[in-house]
Design a protein around this motif. Structure first.
Motif, PDB file in Angstrom:
ATOM      1  N   LEU A  99      14.661  79.621  -9.272  1.00  0.00           N
ATOM      2  CA  LEU A  99      15.853  78.922  -9.759  1.00  0.00           C
ATOM      3  C   LEU A  99      17.135  79.719  -9.539  1.00  0.00           C
ATOM      4  CD1 LEU A  99      14.590  77.321 -13.088  1.00  0.00           C
ATOM      5  CD2 LEU A  99      15.208  76.145 -10.969  1.00  0.00           C
ATOM      6  N   LYS A 154      18.822  60.048   8.953  1.00  0.00           N
ATOM      7  CA  LYS A 154      19.881  59.137   8.521  1.00  0.00           C
ATOM      8  C   LYS A 154      21.090  59.343   9.418  1.00  0.00           C
ATOM      9  CE  LYS A 154      18.885  59.792   3.542  1.00  0.00           C
ATOM     10  NZ  LYS A 154      18.267  58.514   3.218  1.00  0.00           N
ATOM     11  N   TRP A 186      10.771  68.928   5.041  1.00  0.00           N
ATOM     12  CA  TRP A 186      10.049  69.540   3.930  1.00  0.00           C
ATOM     13  C   TRP A 186       9.812  71.001   4.324  1.00  0.00           C
ATOM     14  CZ3 TRP A 186       9.160  68.334  -0.950  1.00  0.00           C
ATOM     15  CH2 TRP A 186       8.171  69.022  -1.659  1.00  0.00           C
ATOM     16  N   PRO A 196      15.989  58.972 -10.373  1.00  0.00           N
ATOM     17  CA  PRO A 196      15.626  60.393 -10.425  1.00  0.00           C
ATOM     18  C   PRO A 196      16.434  61.217  -9.418  1.00  0.00           C
ATOM     19  CG  PRO A 196      13.660  58.997 -10.333  1.00  0.00           C
ATOM     20  CD  PRO A 196      14.836  58.117 -10.036  1.00  0.00           C
ATOM     21  N   ASN A 246      12.455  71.370  -5.263  1.00  0.00           N
ATOM     22  CA  ASN A 246      12.004  70.458  -4.201  1.00  0.00           C
ATOM     23  C   ASN A 246      12.556  70.979  -2.878  1.00  0.00           C
ATOM     24  OD1 ASN A 246      10.644  68.273  -5.766  1.00  0.00           O
ATOM     25  ND2 ASN A 246      12.688  67.994  -6.639  1.00  0.00           N
ATOM     26  N   MET A 303       6.251  60.283  -6.860  1.00  0.00           N
ATOM     27  CA  MET A 303       7.237  60.556  -5.818  1.00  0.00           C
ATOM     28  C   MET A 303       6.574  61.417  -4.750  1.00  0.00           C
ATOM     29  SD  MET A 303      10.830  61.030  -7.895  1.00  0.00           S
ATOM     30  CE  MET A 303      10.442  62.602  -8.671  1.00  0.00           C
ATOM     31  N   GLU A 304       5.753  60.748  -3.950  1.00  0.00           N
ATOM     32  CA  GLU A 304       4.971  61.435  -2.927  1.00  0.00           C
ATOM     33  C   GLU A 304       5.582  61.123  -1.568  1.00  0.00           C
ATOM     34  OE1 GLU A 304       2.204  63.392  -3.266  1.00  0.00           O
ATOM     35  OE2 GLU A 304       1.923  63.600  -1.102  1.00  0.00           O
ATOM     36  N   LEU A 305       5.915  62.169  -0.831  1.00  0.00           N
ATOM     37  CA  LEU A 305       6.512  61.991   0.487  1.00  0.00           C
ATOM     38  C   LEU A 305       5.448  61.838   1.561  1.00  0.00           C
ATOM     39  CD1 LEU A 305       9.136  64.863   0.160  1.00  0.00           C
ATOM     40  CD2 LEU A 305       9.650  62.409   0.120  1.00  0.00           C
ATOM     41  N   ARG A 327       8.640  77.122  -4.699  1.00  0.00           N
ATOM     42  CA  ARG A 327       9.235  76.095  -5.559  1.00  0.00           C
ATOM     43  C   ARG A 327       9.505  76.621  -6.966  1.00  0.00           C
ATOM     44  NH1 ARG A 327       6.238  70.473  -4.427  1.00  0.00           N
ATOM     45  NH2 ARG A 327       8.128  69.803  -5.529  1.00  0.00           N
ATOM     46  N   ILE A 369      16.475  64.647  -7.181  1.00  0.00           N
ATOM     47  CA  ILE A 369      15.483  65.605  -6.681  1.00  0.00           C
ATOM     48  C   ILE A 369      16.113  66.905  -6.175  1.00  0.00           C
ATOM     49  CG2 ILE A 369      13.771  63.822  -6.208  1.00  0.00           C
ATOM     50  CD1 ILE A 369      14.485  64.009  -3.253  1.00  0.00           C
ATOM     51  N   ASP A 370      17.420  66.894  -5.868  1.00  0.00           N
ATOM     52  CA  ASP A 370      18.037  68.146  -5.438  1.00  0.00           C
ATOM     53  C   ASP A 370      19.550  68.009  -5.526  1.00  0.00           C
ATOM     54  OD1 ASP A 370      18.044  70.800  -4.555  1.00  0.00           O
ATOM     55  OD2 ASP A 370      17.465  70.340  -2.498  1.00  0.00           O
ATOM     56  N   ILE A 371      20.197  69.163  -5.649  1.00  0.00           N
ATOM     57  CA  ILE A 371      21.649  69.294  -5.556  1.00  0.00           C
ATOM     58  C   ILE A 371      21.897  70.461  -4.610  1.00  0.00           C
ATOM     59  CG2 ILE A 371      23.763  69.889  -6.807  1.00  0.00           C
ATOM     60  CD1 ILE A 371      22.389  68.760  -9.364  1.00  0.00           C
ATOM     61  N   VAL A 394      14.688  58.522   0.001  1.00  0.00           N
ATOM     62  CA  VAL A 394      15.524  59.605  -0.519  1.00  0.00           C
ATOM     63  C   VAL A 394      16.982  59.237  -0.258  1.00  0.00           C
ATOM     64  CG1 VAL A 394      16.158  62.040  -0.259  1.00  0.00           C
ATOM     65  CG2 VAL A 394      13.746  61.346  -0.186  1.00  0.00           C
ATOM     66  N   MET A 412       3.123  66.906  -0.516  1.00  0.00           N
ATOM     67  CA  MET A 412       4.584  66.855  -0.582  1.00  0.00           C
ATOM     68  C   MET A 412       4.964  65.961  -1.764  1.00  0.00           C
ATOM     69  SD  MET A 412       5.788  66.826   3.413  1.00  0.00           S
ATOM     70  CE  MET A 412       5.203  65.163   3.798  1.00  0.00           C
ATOM     71  N   GLU A 413       4.811  66.529  -2.949  1.00  0.00           N
ATOM     72  CA  GLU A 413       5.053  65.791  -4.182  1.00  0.00           C
ATOM     73  C   GLU A 413       6.362  66.287  -4.788  1.00  0.00           C
ATOM     74  OE1 GLU A 413       3.184  63.371  -5.684  1.00  0.00           O
ATOM     75  OE2 GLU A 413       4.451  63.300  -7.479  1.00  0.00           O
ATOM     76  N   LEU A 414       7.274  65.364  -5.032  1.00  0.00           N
ATOM     77  CA  LEU A 414       8.565  65.726  -5.609  1.00  0.00           C
ATOM     78  C   LEU A 414       8.495  65.766  -7.131  1.00  0.00           C
ATOM     79  CD1 LEU A 414      10.712  63.329  -3.401  1.00  0.00           C
ATOM     80  CD2 LEU A 414      10.630  65.825  -3.198  1.00  0.00           C
ATOM     81  N   VAL A 415       9.307  66.635  -7.716  1.00  0.00           N
ATOM     82  CA  VAL A 415       9.527  66.602  -9.161  1.00  0.00           C
ATOM     83  C   VAL A 415      10.965  66.147  -9.399  1.00  0.00           C
ATOM     84  CG1 VAL A 415       7.866  68.430  -9.653  1.00  0.00           C
ATOM     85  CG2 VAL A 415      10.249  69.040  -9.231  1.00  0.00           C
ATOM     86  N   ALA A 416      11.176  65.398 -10.478  1.00  0.00           N
ATOM     87  CA  ALA A 416      12.546  65.034 -10.855  1.00  0.00           C
ATOM     88  C   ALA A 416      13.184  66.239 -11.521  1.00  0.00           C
ATOM     89  CB  ALA A 416      12.537  63.841 -11.801  1.00  0.00           C
ATOM     90  N   ILE A 417      14.339  66.666 -11.003  1.00  0.00           N
ATOM     91  CA  ILE A 417      15.061  67.756 -11.686  1.00  0.00           C
ATOM     92  C   ILE A 417      16.045  67.175 -12.701  1.00  0.00           C
ATOM     93  CG2 ILE A 417      14.838  69.313  -9.707  1.00  0.00           C
ATOM     94  CD1 ILE A 417      17.996  68.814  -9.392  1.00  0.00           C
ATOM     95  N   TRP A 454      15.846  59.922  -5.612  1.00  0.00           N
ATOM     96  CA  TRP A 454      14.687  59.112  -5.253  1.00  0.00           C
ATOM     97  C   TRP A 454      15.022  57.669  -5.597  1.00  0.00           C
ATOM     98  CZ3 TRP A 454      10.532  59.850  -2.367  1.00  0.00           C
ATOM     99  CH2 TRP A 454       9.455  58.974  -2.463  1.00  0.00           C
ATOM    100  N   PHE A 473      20.848  75.454  -6.985  1.00  0.00           N
ATOM    101  CA  PHE A 473      21.528  74.191  -6.671  1.00  0.00           C
ATOM    102  C   PHE A 473      22.966  74.421  -6.173  1.00  0.00           C
ATOM    103  CE2 PHE A 473      18.514  72.739 -10.150  1.00  0.00           C
ATOM    104  CZ  PHE A 473      17.533  72.351  -9.259  1.00  0.00           C
ATOM    105  N   LEU A 484      20.666  64.606  -3.854  1.00  0.00           N
ATOM    106  CA  LEU A 484      19.531  63.898  -3.271  1.00  0.00           C
ATOM    107  C   LEU A 484      18.789  63.184  -4.403  1.00  0.00           C
ATOM    108  CD1 LEU A 484      20.269  66.127  -1.145  1.00  0.00           C
ATOM    109  CD2 LEU A 484      17.893  65.990  -0.400  1.00  0.00           C
ATOM    110  N   GLU A 505      14.511  72.559 -18.109  1.00  0.00           N
ATOM    111  CA  GLU A 505      13.740  73.582 -17.397  1.00  0.00           C
ATOM    112  C   GLU A 505      14.382  74.016 -16.087  1.00  0.00           C
ATOM    113  OE1 GLU A 505      10.858  70.083 -16.824  1.00  0.00           O
ATOM    114  OE2 GLU A 505       9.976  71.679 -15.615  1.00  0.00           O
ATOM    115  N   PHE A 506      15.374  73.251 -15.588  1.00  0.00           N
ATOM    116  CA  PHE A 506      16.041  73.598 -14.329  1.00  0.00           C
ATOM    117  C   PHE A 506      17.469  74.108 -14.549  1.00  0.00           C
ATOM    118  CE2 PHE A 506      12.899  70.266 -13.322  1.00  0.00           C
ATOM    119  CZ  PHE A 506      12.081  71.017 -12.497  1.00  0.00           C
TER     120      PHE A 506
END
Lengths: 134, 134
Positions: free
Chosen positions: B65, B124, B56, A119, B90, B1-3, B62, A121-123, A92, A1-6, A56, B81, A54, A37-38
């Motif tokens: 887009l 949350k 998750w 960072p 993500n 950024m590992e969950l 993933r 991670i989602d919208i 998060v 479960m590794e996130l990427v920064a968008i 980080w 998004f 969302l 890239e996004f």
């Protein structure tokens, strides 16, 4: 479960100690700068839309399970899952904001309490009556 | 950024193709089963509380887009998004639910559209008038 920064938050807020606890407590307007890239993922988002951002919360501690809410020791300690503390096992951030402007890959949003450089991670769009403003 | 997974969803929903798109579209009640090491984080959560559950969405793609919203090709494609598609860079799910019961490390919640076995990454509280039900 590794996130990427968008993308990344661009904000005048630089210091966690000075950041408001919530967006509606004096947080500044800020820009969401999305990586090229996004870009396609933004298609259809418009000025006026309400979104969840969302993030980080990269300055947080992940070892904390109990906190005094709002960093106020007069508030009894409670579990982090019953608070919005940035310190939690998965730091998060969840921010409900409105889009003020769209400029290519950048979205300006109102009252975001995230620090500069945070960072993204989602919208997601706010949907349904139970997520909208009263 | 590992969950890290703080717990797992226990639900009668087993098949993505049969899952409702949103919790208020017939999703069943479900249990959030929290791992023992995070037990302290639950302290203070009570029956009746409204919470956001972050998950998750482990069966998602993933690489997507653009999507037809709600998997309906009569809806024009748009960027992920601007949708709640589980397919996104993500695949973090955001679910606003109410706590129906608390049983030790397990919370029963109303109308959760996440599949059985979905990892939980955060819980949350819903706070502020703009996040609450009308």
């Amino acid at each position: 479960m590794e996130l990427v920064a968008i993308g990344i938050v661009e904000s005048a807020l630089d210091d966690r100690a000075l950041a408001p606890k919530q967006g509606n407590e004096g947080a500044p307007d800020a820009w969401l700068s999305v990586a090229a890239e996004f870009a396609e993922g933004l298609d259809g988002l418009c000025v006026g839309d309400e979104i969840f951002v969302l993030t980080w919360l990269h300055q947080s501690s992940r070892e904390v399970l109990r906190v005094h809410p709002r960093d106020d020791i007069s508030n009894p300690e409670r579990g982090v899952f019953g608070t919005r503390s940035p310190d939690r096992p998965n730091p998060v951030g969840l921010h409900r904001v409105r889009i003020l402007a769209v400029d290519g890959l950048r979205l300006q949003v109102r009252n975001l309490e995230a620090l500069n450089g945070t960072p993204i991670i989602d919208i997601k769009p706010v949907i349904g009556a139970d997520e909208r403003s009263a």
